[in-house]
Design an enzyme around this catalytic site. Structure first.
Site, PDB file in Angstrom:
ATOM      1  N   CYS A   1       0.819  -1.215   0.000  1.00 54.25           N
ATOM      2  CA  CYS A   1       0.000   0.000   0.000  1.00 54.25           C
ATOM      3  C   CYS A   1       0.856   1.269   0.000  1.00 54.25           C
ATOM      4  O   CYS A   1       1.508   1.550  -0.991  1.00 54.25           O
ATOM      5  CB  CYS A   1      -0.987  -0.034   1.151  1.00 54.25           C
ATOM      6  SG  CYS A   1      -2.386   1.044   0.815  1.00 54.25           S
TER       7      CYS A   1
ATOM      8  N   HIS B   1      -3.644  -5.558   1.736  1.00 54.76           N
ATOM      9  CA  HIS B   1      -3.216  -5.799   3.112  1.00 54.76           C
ATOM     10  C   HIS B   1      -4.383  -6.403   3.841  1.00 54.76           C
ATOM     11  O   HIS B   1      -5.183  -7.079   3.233  1.00 54.76           O
ATOM     12  CB  HIS B   1      -2.654  -4.557   3.800  1.00 54.76           C
ATOM     13  CG  HIS B   1      -3.385  -3.287   3.545  1.00 54.76           C
ATOM     14  ND1 HIS B   1      -2.831  -2.078   3.802  1.00 54.76           N
ATOM     15  CD2 HIS B   1      -4.614  -3.034   3.054  1.00 54.76           C
ATOM     16  CE1 HIS B   1      -3.704  -1.129   3.473  1.00 54.76           C
ATOM     17  NE2 HIS B   1      -4.771  -1.682   3.021  1.00 54.76           N
TER      18      HIS B   1
END
Ligand code: GLN
Length: 243
Positions: free
Chosen positions: A90, A196
């Site tokens: 991310c 994630h």
């Protein structure tokens, strides 16, 4: 392995990713040492086989981006050039690219991946996500087990440059930009992904792929583990994404 900025770039259970790598190595008798490098600290490109950069808020990313350029850029390139695994999740993925533009401000990335991220108008890209990963011909041993499932939450839209290969194809969710159908990026052993939630506990086959890459062996050479619970976690993440 070395965690970069574990105190700042750690939202969305990034610690879980580190624990999975540590445990799966320990269960197999593979030596594992976790080190870290934070703001202002040097980075030894030869001291680790795997470098990890987790997710972060824009504010913390700014601090880390500046430090990455000033103190760690060359070491990360040297590590990647000698085949070490570099994994960015991310915010970490965004910083492995060339740049992250927020309005008129442009944050420079380390340039390990040929991608650019832009914080465009429009909603954050949030939700469960599943992608089909194409790791390359060298990894045919993994066929049939190539899905990654997780959760994404990012305001930035990431665009692949001509040198970039996506990590995978979006089956459910938004991926890099909500439009292209691509998710993540990969160059050699450098990987960036928006997944994630956390990534590795839900996809232990991918943790093993990373461990094998870091050790320069084929994933099939790793001792099999009892992954009953891990498979349940993977299936539950897939169900959440609807695949
Ligand atoms: N701050 C970045 C974005 O919103 C990354 C967020 C994250 O790491 N979850 O795009």
């Amino acid at each position: 392995m070395c965690a970069l900025y574990p105190d700042l770039m750690n939202i969305y259970a990034d610690r879980g990713n580190l624990i999975v790598l540590q445990r799966r190595c320990a269960w197999r008798g593979i030596g594992f040492e976790l080190t870290s490098s934070g703001l202002g600290e040097p980075l030894d490109p030869n001291a680790s086989d795997l470098f990890y950069l987790g997710g972060g808020q824009d504010r913390d990313q700014r601090l880390c981006a500046k430090d990455l350029i000033e103190n760690k850029r060359e070491a990360l390139h040297a590590a990647a050039d000698r085949g070490a695994v570099v994994l960015g999740v991310c915010g970490g993925y965004q910083l492995l690219g060339d740049s992250y533009a927020l309005g008129s401000e442009e944050i420079a990335g380390v340039g390990l991946l040929d991608v650019r991220t832009v914080r465009e108008e429009g909603p954050r890209l949030i939700g469960n996500v599943a992608i089909e990963v194409s790791l390359g011909d060298e990894d045919l041993a993994l066929s049939g087990e190539r899905m990654l499932a997780g959760f994404e939450n990012h305001g930035g839209r990431t665009h692949l440059g001509t040198d970039a290969r996506p990590l995978g194809r979006v089956l459910k969710g938004h991926g890099n930009d909500g439009r292209s159908g691509f998710e993540g990026a990969k160059r050699g052993n450098t990987i960036g992904t928006y997944l994630h939630g956390p990534l590795l506990p839900k996809n232990v086959w991918f943790a093993d792929w990373l461990i094998a890459r870091a050790l320069h062996i084929d994933p099939s050479e790793l001792t099999p583990l009892d992954d009953t619970l891990e498979r349940e976690a993977h299936l539950s993440a897939r169900r959440a994404a609807g695949v």
